[in-house]
Structure formats: C-alpha cells, structure tokens
Design a protein around this motif. Structure first.
Motif, PDB file in Angstrom:
ATOM      1  N   THR A 313     -25.545  -9.655  -1.985  1.00  0.00           N
ATOM      2  CA  THR A 313     -26.041  -8.049  -3.740  1.00  0.00           C
ATOM      3  C   THR A 313     -25.372  -9.317  -4.733  1.00  0.00           C
ATOM      4  O   THR A 313     -24.993  -8.054  -6.102  1.00  0.00           O
ATOM      5  CB  THR A 313     -24.806  -7.376  -3.195  1.00  0.00           C
ATOM      6  OG1 THR A 313     -24.013  -7.663  -3.619  1.00  0.00           O
ATOM      7  CG2 THR A 313     -25.417  -5.940  -2.132  1.00  0.00           C
ATOM      8  N   PRO A 315     -26.309 -10.935  -8.053  1.00  0.00           N
ATOM      9  CA  PRO A 315     -27.524 -11.069  -8.682  1.00  0.00           C
ATOM     10  C   PRO A 315     -27.664 -12.640  -8.792  1.00  0.00           C
ATOM     11  O   PRO A 315     -27.020 -12.969  -9.010  1.00  0.00           O
ATOM     12  CB  PRO A 315     -26.643 -10.644 -10.064  1.00  0.00           C
ATOM     13  CG  PRO A 315     -25.444 -10.275 -10.269  1.00  0.00           C
ATOM     14  CD  PRO A 315     -24.770 -10.918  -8.786  1.00  0.00           C
ATOM     15  N   CYS A 364     -15.913   4.402 -10.307  1.00  0.00           N
ATOM     16  CA  CYS A 364     -17.228   3.425 -10.617  1.00  0.00           C
ATOM     17  C   CYS A 364     -18.523   4.170 -10.734  1.00  0.00           C
ATOM     18  O   CYS A 364     -19.068   3.398 -10.435  1.00  0.00           O
ATOM     19  CB  CYS A 364     -17.284   2.882  -9.816  1.00  0.00           C
ATOM     20  SG  CYS A 364     -15.402   1.265 -10.230  1.00  0.00           S
ATOM     21  N   VAL A 367     -21.583   3.072 -12.241  1.00  0.00           N
ATOM     22  CA  VAL A 367     -21.987   1.545 -12.240  1.00  0.00           C
ATOM     23  C   VAL A 367     -23.931   1.944 -10.997  1.00  0.00           C
ATOM     24  O   VAL A 367     -23.456   2.870 -10.756  1.00  0.00           O
ATOM     25  CB  VAL A 367     -21.887   0.968 -11.712  1.00  0.00           C
ATOM     26  CG1 VAL A 367     -21.772  -0.543 -11.467  1.00  0.00           C
ATOM     27  CG2 VAL A 367     -19.649   0.580 -12.410  1.00  0.00           C
ATOM     28  N   ASP A 371     -24.044  -3.002  -9.093  1.00  0.00           N
ATOM     29  CA  ASP A 371     -22.944  -3.853  -9.314  1.00  0.00           C
ATOM     30  C   ASP A 371     -21.808  -2.887  -8.704  1.00  0.00           C
ATOM     31  O   ASP A 371     -20.979  -2.882  -8.969  1.00  0.00           O
ATOM     32  CB  ASP A 371     -22.947  -3.358 -10.955  1.00  0.00           C
ATOM     33  CG  ASP A 371     -24.220  -4.486 -11.311  1.00  0.00           C
ATOM     34  OD1 ASP A 371     -24.210  -5.467 -10.575  1.00  0.00           O
ATOM     35  OD2 ASP A 371     -24.879  -3.839 -12.435  1.00  0.00           O
ATOM     36  N   GLN A 374     -19.202  -4.492  -6.695  1.00  0.00           N
ATOM     37  CA  GLN A 374     -17.864  -5.247  -7.844  1.00  0.00           C
ATOM     38  C   GLN A 374     -17.320  -4.598  -8.213  1.00  0.00           C
ATOM     39  O   GLN A 374     -15.824  -4.657  -8.323  1.00  0.00           O
ATOM     40  CB  GLN A 374     -18.511  -6.275  -8.266  1.00  0.00           C
ATOM     41  CG  GLN A 374     -18.103  -7.431  -8.870  1.00  0.00           C
ATOM     42  CD  GLN A 374     -17.215  -8.564  -7.954  1.00  0.00           C
ATOM     43  OE1 GLN A 374     -17.348  -8.715  -7.065  1.00  0.00           O
ATOM     44  NE2 GLN A 374     -16.192  -8.903  -8.564  1.00  0.00           N
ATOM     45  N   CYS A 375     -17.201  -3.172  -8.913  1.00  0.00           N
ATOM     46  CA  CYS A 375     -16.532  -2.602  -9.911  1.00  0.00           C
ATOM     47  C   CYS A 375     -15.222  -1.953  -9.204  1.00  0.00           C
ATOM     48  O   CYS A 375     -14.758  -1.492  -9.044  1.00  0.00           O
ATOM     49  CB  CYS A 375     -17.904  -1.642 -10.316  1.00  0.00           C
ATOM     50  SG  CYS A 375     -16.276  -0.418 -11.444  1.00  0.00           S
TER      51      CYS A 375
END
Length: 856
Positions: A313, A315, A364, A367, A371, A374-375
């Motif tokens: 995942t 980016p 989160c 979001v 993402d 990662q958050c």
C-alpha cells in the motif's frame, strides 16, 4: 476548574503512555482463561520507545508504532483457539491464552518468556531453579511464536530449559532446524534453505548473474546471507555488494545505514536485481527513501515481506520497479473473514491491542483507506481521549473490511496450523487424562504429538478435507510402491523391471525368476507322460520286430516305415523335455525345430499310407491311373519333410527363437523362449496342418477296409484328434501367460502324438497279440476276398440301376468290362498292395473265385 480537569486528564494519559507496565498483568496484551493455557508472541508494535542511546534503567519501555498485520496475526491465534474450543476436539476442555507484544525486540520477548516459565498458580510470578523440570508445572503449556527468527532463537533457548513446545509461524532461519540446539522448537513454515535455493534458481533461470544483497544484522540476516551465497555460487550467480542494516528500528544508526545502502545501489548501476532479506519495517523505510531517489530495480522479496500489506500500500510503489517474491502456502480464510466482520462485537476488556486499535481507528476515521494504516501506525496515543466508545462500533461496522484487506493469508494460515497442531497434540494427551486439572501433563510431553498420527514406513500422507497441511490421513502405499521413512508425502516407485513391492511395503523386493522347472509337479506329470509314450514306442517296435512277416506288419508298410514313424513319435515325445527347465538358446532353437521336422516326417509317412489305401480300393480307372503316377513313397516323404526343413532353416537364420525375460507380471520375471517370428511359427504349424488335412481326406475315402486291417478309419480318427487339439491350442496359447505357457504346447504335442500313435499302432498290436488266428496270410486273403466280393456285388447293382434308368445295357457292360480290365484279378491286386505275394493270391479256393466272378 474545567481547565484543571483537562490538564489532569492529559497528564494521566501521558503518564499511562510513558509508563505502561506497572505490574506483570499490565504486560499481558491479550488474555483469556482456560483449563490449558497457551502463550503467544506477536510483534504488535514495531519498536520500543527510548529517549536514550542505551537503556539507563532495567525497565520495559513503552512500544509504539501499531502494526495492523501483527495485530491480525494475534487475532488469528484467538480465532483458531475459539474454533477448537467450539469443536469436539477437546471435549470438556477449554484452551486459554496469554498473548504478549514483543514490540519487535528480543528484550520484550524474553520478559514474556520469563512469565511463561513462571510456576503455575504462584502469586510471586517466580521461575524456580531445579535440576529436573520433568514434573515442573509452568504457567503455560506451549508457546505460539515468535515471528522473527532472531526473537525465536532467544525465546527457544529459554524454553529449552523445560522443553516447552514452541511453534513458530514465520521464523525461517535454517539454524532453527538444529534439534541439538533447539530441541523444543517447531514451525509450520519451511526453512530458508529452500527459499534461498529457489531464489538462486529463479535468478539463474532468468539469466541474471550480477546482483546485490541487503540483509539485517542479526542471526536471521547473517544465516540467510551465507546460505544464499552458497546457493548463488552453485548457480553461477555473483553478488556485487552485500549491505547490512541494523536489526531493530530503535537503533539510532538505521537512517544513516539506509541512506548508505541506497547510495551503494545507485553507484552499482549495472546491478539491476537486488535480493532483500529484511523485515517489513525495514523494507518500508528503505522503499520510501528509494522512491525519493527514483531508484528503479527488480527486487527479490523474502517471505518476510513479500505479501505485506504495509509494503503493497505504499503510494506509487510501482515506481520502484518490479517485486518478485516467495510466500507461504495459503488456506481457506472464510472462517477468519467472518470472525473479522463481527470483531466490533468482541469484548475488549482483556484485549488491549483491540482497545488500542479501536481508539486509533476512531482517531483516523477522517483518513482514506489507502492512508489509514500509516495513520494508525504514526498516530500518537497521547492525543487520544476516552470518549470515543460509542463511535468505535459504528466505525467498525461501516468499515469492517478494512482489516480484511490487510490480512496476509500465508501467515494467517501458518498461525492456524500452529494452533491446530498444538490442539491435536493436547487432544491426544487428553484421551487418557483429565485435562481439566492443570497438572494433567507437563509441556515436554507434547513434543512428540502432532495434528495427525505419524505415518509409518509403508504409508504416505493423504490430504484430508482440512485446510491444514499438518492434518492428514495415512494411507498404505499401493502395489509396486514403497516408503522407507515416516511421514512421507509420496510413496516411491519400484523399478518395475527388476523389483516389486506389495501393498504397504517399506522396501522393494527383487523379482523372482520363474520358468517351468523340473521340480514342478505339472512338469513331472508331463515328463512322466512323455516317458510313457517313449515306452509305448519301444514296446510297439519290439512287437513289430518279433512279428515281422505277419500280414499286419506288412500291411503297415513294412518294418522300415514303421521304424521311421516310431522314431518320429519318440522324437516328438523327447522334444517335450526341451520345453522344461531353464530356457537356453540351444533349447529354444531346437525344441520347435525338432518337433516340427519329426512330426512332419511322421505325417508324411501317414500321407503316403493314405495314398496307398486309396490306390488299393479305388475302382475308378482314371483316378487309379492318377494315383499310380502320384504314389511314390520315398519322394513323397522326402519332399514333404524337406519343405518343413526349409521352413525351419529360414526361421533359424532370419528370426531364431531367443531367451527373453518377461517383466510384464508384477512380482516375477518369466524366463521364456521368445519364438522370434510368429509368422515362422505359424507357418511351421500351418504346414503340418495342411499335410494332416490331406491325410484326413485320403484316409476318409478308404475308411471301409476289412475290419481287422483297417488303418484308414483309425487314421481318420487320429487326424481328428490332432485337429481338435491344435484348434484348441491356438486361443489357449494366445491368452496364457506365465511360466506354464510351455506346458500348454507340451500338452498339445502329447495329445496329438498319443492320438496318432494309438490310432496307428495300437489296433495292429491288438490284432498281433490277441487275434493271432486272423494274422495269417490265408485269413488275410480270405478277408480281402470277402471284401472284394461284397464291393463287386455293390458295383453290379449300381450298374443295373444305371441300365434301367438309361435303357442302355451296353453302357453297363462296357463299364463292367472296363473295371475288369483295370484289374482282372482284384484279390491279386489287393494282395500286392498290402505286401502279400501273388502266388498266395492265386491259391484261393476256386469256388470262392467262381462265386466272386459270378457276382460280378
């Protein structure tokens, strides 16, 4: 006042964050009671939080960086244990669990291991020292984990003290297979030996020979590097550079080492393939910085991170180039998927990671899915509040597939296998014990237990309906297969040409060589019949020799013809001995030739005698003239036999019979004579059949001889026996196989030989021995006269009938005169044909002669 409350709340949250472990129970991440406790080690956080370069005080630090994939691995263990508890595997016995967060650090894992080893039901949480831990009862019976090899090695060295089973779902270091150093360590994944071998083979097959290698500075990384280097050299692959990164993210030099590694990759421009033995956290940081430098390579992924959602995942991950990875075997994930969809209803009182995830998920919620991971990983817990309980369930319900997308099927399957392996081992132990009592068994007793019983030599594993590769049935090896080790995946095939194996065999047995042996009961019977036949031949020869001048012997063609025929019969009986015993080239070439030539000679003599009979009793002048021209005894016999000699000679020269090993039977090798040419074999037998058919036709026409001297009808019967025997022989011979195949031909030879011998000579022997009065010249001539008179009467009546029909007596008289002219004295002619002197023929009483003439 309100401001003061907010400050105090924040202080409590911050304090809770920095100092999370006050008591041993605080250190437990997830727990559930049960009769039998199972420990678990999972790296739910990616590192320990430390403000100093090195620890100042001996205390367990707080872990940060929540890892969704590891959290899912812990949930997989919980789900598997619940499946076992809800099944009949452990009837009445409940499995409990204590799961600890290793924070990807050996220190935290060792602390958890000390808790596992502490004495059961002891309030002081102590590990007592003993010289013998055989009866020691620790807190847990077994441990699932850890994921990383470095941590598993440290944990295993401690668990070895009590031989507590440790089943890892991800540790692949080859050294862990050493049962001397790690006797209680087990795993549900293959070692790096196979992975590195596959990698080297992939690189070699792809035509790459100049690669880079990145690994971690720990036991796992160093062992993987050494193993891969050996495999690469074996496949003619050269390693351009080897970069080693710190093993733990908490290391302060890790950022510097990652930058140096990327500079090395850029400097080695000719290296386009890089093998990466790193943890997913390292790979995430490495790839994030590599994308900033626009590095594009082919990355060979180890099973540690090849399917990690954290990496997938990232980016714009495609800018890095291509990733080729190796992963673990997958299983059926439907049950775990259903478990995740109902996770929001799962109680989180004793599940700290679930509670933490719920808070992070709520924090989160703004979001996007891409993402969100990662958050959650980066979000500081100091910013969380405790008033999000209501929104958690709603968010779970609305985005319940989020966790499913981050599931790594291979690892989840490995964890399920580990839990079920322990479940089956405990189930085996609890069959004869009351496992509701904590002291029912010690941990070390599980070491020899498996999900399925061990397949013994002679058996192989067969997959069942279960999704777990450790659960299988044991089935016997089929015929001609064997297994000589326990728990073999497949049975080995024996060399079918030389060996065989029964069902459930552990070895291959050498095939026995078989043939129609002299000691075989059937062979002894056939030889006895052959010897009996030879004895008959000798007896007949003696009888005929002693009665040489009698009419019966002379009517048989004389002693010379009888001797030839008897010799042929003796050779036919003797030829059967060549079909018995171990086949040799000489015997294979001789037996058919001897039988074919001798039998042909015998039938040729019979053909000559049949012609002689037909000539004697034929009243057709034209036919008699033809038969007189044709009847040449010696040339007939030599010609007929010579043709068979030519056939057999061509057979021996062009396609001679040879000894052959017949390996088509499963357990034996049949040593047999391969006839060389089926066409030649058929031609030889077919030629004999043609001669026999001619004998049959000629003998049938002369079947009405005087009774005591009538060879024709017995020859006809003998030929019928021959035809019946050989007609039956063809399908039987074609469908019979094995060592008794030669016996089929022996039996047919004996039948046909006995049939002709008995029909040709036994009636004559009977007359010689028991009807001696009829075996005189006068009796013979009287018999011939009576027969010829009867034949003449029948002939006269036939002509009268013809004259009445055609009103032409001249024709009748002419026919009669022609017959008389052909043989003016019938008795004299018959006597000469059968070897009786003409003078004797003229001494027949005159009245008889006048009576015969009058009847004509």
């Amino acid at each position: 006042m309100a401001l003061l409350i907010i400050v105090i709340t924040c202080f409590v949250i911050i304090l809770d964050t920095s100092q999370s472990c006050h008591t041993p129970d605080d250190f437990v991440a997830i727990t559930s009671p049960g009769h039998i406790m199972i420990g678990g080690l999972f790296a739910i956080h990616e590192k320990m939080l430390s403000s100093d370069d090195h620890p100042r005080r001996p205390q367990i630090q707080k872990c940060v960086g929540f890892e969704i994939s590891a959290f899912l691995q812990a949930l997989a263990m919980i789900h598997s244990i619940e499946v076992i508890n809800n099944s009949t595997l452990l009837s009445g016995v409940k499995l409990g669990y204590e799961i600890y967060d290793t924070c990807t650090e050996v220190t935290a894992a060792v602390a958890a291991t000390l808790r596992f080893l502490s004495k059961f039901n002891c309030s002081r949480e102590t590990v007592t020292f003993q010289c013998d831990y055989s009866s020691y009862m620790p807190r847990v019976k077994a441990v699932i984990g850890a994921g990383y090899s470095e941590i598993s090695m440290a944990v295993s060295r401690m668990l070895n003290l009590q031989l507590m089973p440790q089943v890892s779902y991800e540790s692949t270091a080859e050294i862990l297979s050493d049962k001397i150093r790690f006797p209680s360590f087990l795993r549900t994944v293959p070692s790096d030996f196979y992975q590195t071998k596959a990698m080297a083979h992939l690189i070699q097959q792809s035509g790459w020979n100049w690669i880079g290698l990145i690994t971690t500075d720990d036991d796992y990384g160093r062992l993987a590097l050494n193993t891969f280097a050996i495999q690469a050299a074996a496949n003619n692959v050269c390693i351009a550079f080897k970069e080693v990164l710190p093993a733990f993210l908490s290391d302060s030099t890790i950022e510097v080492r990652i930058n140096q590694t990327l500079e090395k990759i850029i400097a080695e421009a000719q290296v386009n393939v890089i093998v990466v033995f790193l943890r997913k956290f390292h790979v995430f940081n490495l790839f994030t910085k590599a994308m900033e430098r626009n590095i594009n390579k082919i990355w060979i992924a180890s099973d540690n991170w090849s399917t990690a959602t954290k990496i997938i995942t990232i980016p714009n991950i495609k800018k890095l180039g291509k990733v080729v990875g190796f992963t673990f075997r997958r299983g059926n994930m439907s049950s775990f998927h259903s478990f995740l969809q109902t996770l929001h209803r799962y109680p989180n009182d004793n599940n700290k990671p679930l509670h933490e995830f719920a808070m992070l998920f709520s924090a989160c919620k703004h979001v996007k899915d891409g993402d969100l991971s990662q958050c959650i990983s980066n979000y500081s817990q100091t910013a969380l509040t405790h008033d999000t309980t209501k929104t958690v369930e709603n968010q779970f319900f609305m985005r319940n597939d989020f966790l499913w997308h981050y599931t790594e099927p291979g690892l989840i399957h490995s964890i399920e296998l580990a839990v079920f392996a322990l479940g089956h081992a405990i189930g085996d132990l609890c069959q004869a014990r009351d496992c509701q009592k904590p002291n029912a068994f010690q941990p070390w007793e599980q070491i020899l237990s498996k999900c399925s019983k061990e397949c013994s030599p002679g058996q192989m594993k067969k997959a069942t309906g279960s999704q777990h590769m450790c659960c299988y049935d044991c089935v016997s090896c089929p015929e001609n297969h064997y297994s000589n080790q326990t728990d073999m995946d497949h049975c080995l095939l024996c060399n079918n040409e030389t060996h065989w194996a029964p069902v459930r065999s552990t070895v291959c047995f050498e095939k026995e060589v078989e043939y129609l042996d002299w000691n075989d009961s059937l062979a002894l019977l056939l030889i006895a019949l052959s010897l009996l036949g030879i004895a008959f031949v000798l007896a007949i020869g003696i009888i005929f020799t002693r009665n040489l001048n009698t009419p019966v012997v002379k009517s048989s063609g004389g002693l010379a013809v009888c001797y030839v025929m008897l010799t042929c019969h003796a050779l036919n009986f003797a030829s059967t001995g060549l079909f018995i015993g171990e086949p040799q080239d000489f015997a294979c070439k001789t037996r058919q030739t001897l039988f074919g030539v001798s039998f042909t000679l015998c039938v040729s003599c019979i053909l000559m005698k049949s012609l002689k009979i037909l000539l004697a009793f034929s009243f057709d002048p034209k036919l008699k003239t033809f038969l007189k021209c044709l009847y040449r005894p010696v040339p007939i016999v030599l010609t007929c036999t010579g043709i068979q000699v030519v056939i057999c000679t061509l057979w021996l020269v062009l396609a001679a019979p040879v000894v052959e090993e017949n390996i088509t039977l499963p357990r034996v090798i049949i040593l047999e004579c391969e006839e060389g040419s089926v066409l030649a074999f058929g031609t030889m037998l077919g030629y004999i059949a043609v001669l026999a058919f001619l004998c049959f036709v000629f003998a049938f026409k002369g079947r009405k001889l005087p009774e005591n001297y009538n060879e024709a009808k017995f020859l006809t019967f003998g030929m019928l026996i021959y035809f019946i025997a050989w007609i039956i022989f063809i399908p039987v011979y074609a469908t019979t196989f094995g060592k008794y195949l030669p016996a089929v031909e022996i039996i047919v030879i004996l039948i046909s030989n006995y049939g002709i011998l008995c029909c040709t000579f036994f009636p004559k022997c009977y007359v010689i021995l028991y009807k001696q009065k009829t075996n005189t010249k006068s009796a013979f001539l009287q018999m011939v006269y009576n027969y010829s008179s009867h034949s003449a009467n029948n002939l006269a009546l036939s002509h009268v009938s013809l004259d009445t029909t055609n009103h032409d007596t001249a024709v009748t008289n002419l026919s009669h005169n022609d017959k008389a002219a052909a043989c003016p004295n019938s008795n004299h002619c018959l006597a000469q044909v059968f070897g009786i002197g003409g003078e004797n023929a003229t001494n027949v009483p005159k009245t008889l002669h006048q009576k015969r003439s009058s009847s004509i």
